[in-house]
Design a protein around this motif. Structure first.
Motif, PDB file in Angstrom:
ATOM      1  N   LEU A   4       0.829  -1.215   0.000  1.00 20.00           N
ATOM      2  CA  LEU A   4       0.000   0.000   0.000  1.00 20.00           C
ATOM      3  C   LEU A   4       0.864   1.265   0.000  1.00 20.00           C
ATOM      4  O   LEU A   4       0.426   2.330  -0.434  1.00 20.00           O
ATOM      5  CB  LEU A   4      -0.911   0.021   1.239  1.00 20.00           C
ATOM      6  CG  LEU A   4      -2.050  -0.995   1.261  1.00 20.00           C
ATOM      7  CD1 LEU A   4      -2.644  -1.085   2.661  1.00 20.00           C
ATOM      8  CD2 LEU A   4      -3.123  -0.610   0.245  1.00 20.00           C
ATOM      9  N   ASP A   5       2.094   1.149   0.516  1.00 25.56           N
ATOM     10  CA  ASP A   5       2.968   2.332   0.629  1.00 25.56           C
ATOM     11  C   ASP A   5       3.866   2.518  -0.589  1.00 25.56           C
ATOM     12  O   ASP A   5       4.656   3.469  -0.627  1.00 25.56           O
ATOM     13  CB  ASP A   5       3.853   2.213   1.881  1.00 25.56           C
ATOM     14  CG  ASP A   5       3.016   2.166   3.146  1.00 25.56           C
ATOM     15  OD1 ASP A   5       1.973   2.851   3.161  1.00 25.56           O
ATOM     16  OD2 ASP A   5       3.386   1.441   4.090  1.00 25.56           O
ATOM     17  N   VAL A   6       3.799   1.609  -1.542  1.00 19.65           N
ATOM     18  CA  VAL A   6       4.669   1.731  -2.718  1.00 19.65           C
ATOM     19  C   VAL A   6       3.986   2.646  -3.734  1.00 19.65           C
ATOM     20  O   VAL A   6       2.927   2.305  -4.271  1.00 19.65           O
ATOM     21  CB  VAL A   6       4.938   0.339  -3.351  1.00 19.65           C
ATOM     22  CG1 VAL A   6       5.825   0.475  -4.584  1.00 19.65           C
ATOM     23  CG2 VAL A   6       5.563  -0.603  -2.327  1.00 19.65           C
ATOM     24  N   LYS A   7       4.575   3.824  -3.939  1.00 17.33           N
ATOM     25  CA  LYS A   7       3.997   4.773  -4.910  1.00 17.33           C
ATOM     26  C   LYS A   7       4.795   4.678  -6.208  1.00 17.33           C
ATOM     27  O   LYS A   7       6.015   4.837  -6.195  1.00 17.33           O
ATOM     28  CB  LYS A   7       4.067   6.212  -4.379  1.00 17.33           C
ATOM     29  CG  LYS A   7       3.384   6.398  -3.031  1.00 17.33           C
ATOM     30  CD  LYS A   7       1.871   6.276  -3.102  1.00 17.33           C
ATOM     31  CE  LYS A   7       1.205   6.330  -1.745  1.00 17.33           C
ATOM     32  NZ  LYS A   7       0.312   5.230  -1.431  1.00 17.33           N
ATOM     33  N   LEU A   8       4.120   4.432  -7.300  1.00 12.71           N
ATOM     34  CA  LEU A   8       4.793   4.271  -8.591  1.00 12.71           C
ATOM     35  C   LEU A   8       4.581   5.512  -9.445  1.00 12.71           C
ATOM     36  O   LEU A   8       3.477   6.071  -9.479  1.00 12.71           O
ATOM     37  CB  LEU A   8       4.246   3.033  -9.310  1.00 12.71           C
ATOM     38  CG  LEU A   8       4.464   1.715  -8.561  1.00 12.71           C
ATOM     39  CD1 LEU A   8       3.733   0.562  -9.240  1.00 12.71           C
ATOM     40  CD2 LEU A   8       5.958   1.394  -8.439  1.00 12.71           C
ATOM     41  N   THR A   9       5.662   5.942 -10.122  1.00 12.47           N
ATOM     42  CA  THR A   9       5.557   7.117 -10.993  1.00 12.47           C
ATOM     43  C   THR A   9       4.989   6.692 -12.342  1.00 12.47           C
ATOM     44  O   THR A   9       4.944   5.497 -12.672  1.00 12.47           O
ATOM     45  CB  THR A   9       6.945   7.737 -11.219  1.00 12.47           C
ATOM     46  OG1 THR A   9       7.746   6.765 -11.933  1.00 12.47           O
ATOM     47  CG2 THR A   9       7.626   8.086  -9.909  1.00 12.47           C
TER      48      THR A   9
END
Ligand SMILES: NC(=O)c1ccc[n+]([C@@H]2O[C@H](COP(=O)([O-])OP(=O)(O)OC[C@H]3O[C@@H](n4cnc5c(N)ncnc54)[C@H](OP(=O)(O)O)[C@@H]3O)[C@@H](O)[C@H]2O)c1
Length: 259
Positions: free
Chosen positions: A245-250
């Motif tokens: 849930l904390d992995v933000k992908l560009t």
């Protein structure tokens, strides 16, 4: 939930229609199910079956309503109008809030939605299918796995959400030995499988996460919207999944993964 009195904090989903008729041949001595027999003898989505199944679920769960009720396996033999009318009655009775369908082809979803529209019955809001990062092999003919056509359909109908089951394909992304041996790969061994696995592994290492976590994060960033239905067996596996849930992908990373 029943003991703690926390019913209102739980979004409760369950399914009906896929229980096979009891038979001594359903399980082999080593505990392996005979899926062909199960599929041929499942109880189906007839009106009486669903009414009894919902009441039995409510009783077992100790609650008076189910938030999301799925037809577990699309039933091609029962008239859809019978199934939908029965489900509409269960919604009207307050026993079910929302409907879902699982293991279903796109043309059936469209027919279901048209019937609901014509008769004023509540339409499914969720479709639960096997969906992950690897693309199914083009030769795979499996109503349970979401392919391009279904993704197109879902992109055009944002009132229907894809709930992705087996999102990490039983843990094959993090374990090459498991991947080599697991039956789930039969539907995924295709022309771009090795390249996608290599890219995923490389990007996961760069991001400091596991390939499985990156798959969950990628699904959470997907269009059309996808809710990964995780299947942790241990507290550690649950913790690991939640970190996705904390992995933000560009945008760049998403485009590379889409490749
Ligand atoms: N609608 C349908 O017909 C249908 C079909 C299948 C599943 N489902 C639903 O979807 C849910 C999830 O499906 P699934 O169990 O197939 O999902 P999955 O997450 O792809 O597979 C679960 C297995 O993956 C491994 N695993 C889980 N979390 C892990 C982690 N963090 N790291 C490494 N390995 C991990 C575990 O294997 P080990 O046990 O070997 O450790 C676990 O048993 C189920 O609970 C079920 O409700 C629905």
């Amino acid at each position: 939930m029943r003991r703690g009195g926390h019913r209102d904090q739980v979004f409760l989903a369950t399914k009906g229609s896929a229980l096979p008729r009891p038979s001594p041949n359903l399980w082999s001595a080593d505990g392996t199910p005979d899926w062909n027999l199960a599929r041929r003898t499942f109880e189906g989505a007839g009106a009486d079956t669903l009414r009894h199944a919902v009441d039995a679920s409510l009783q077992r769960l100790g609650t008076d309503h189910i938030d999301l009720y799925y037809v577990h396996v699309d039933d091609l033999t029962t008239p859809l109008s019978e199934t939908l009318e029965a489900l509409a009655g269960l919604v009207a009775a307050g026993k079910i809030r929302y409907l879902g369908w699982s293991n279903v082809r796109t043309w059936r979803l469209e027919r279901i939605r048209q019937l609901c529209d014509r008769h004023g019955w509540p339409a499914p809001v969720a479709v639960q299918q096997q969906h992950s990062y690897l693309r199914p092999n083009p030769a795979t003919d499996n109503a349970s796995i979401t392919g391009h056509e279904q993704l197109d359909y879902l992109a055009a109908h944002d009132d229907l959400t894809l709930v992705a089951y087996s999102p990490i394909l039983k843990g094959i992304y993090d374990d090459p030995a498991r991947r080599a041996a697991h039956g789930v790969m039969e539907s995924y061994a295709g022309p771009d499988t090795d390249a996608r696995l290599a890219l995923l592994t490389e990007m996961a290492a760069d991001l400091g996460v596991t390939p499985g976590q990156l798959v969950l994060a990628w699904l959470l960033h997907s269009t059309p919207r996808v809710i990964p239905l995780i299947g942790p067996r241990t507290p550690e596996q649950l913790e690991s999944a939640l970190q996705a849930l904390d992995v933000k992908l560009t945008e760049d990373q998403l485009q590379r993964l889409a490749g």
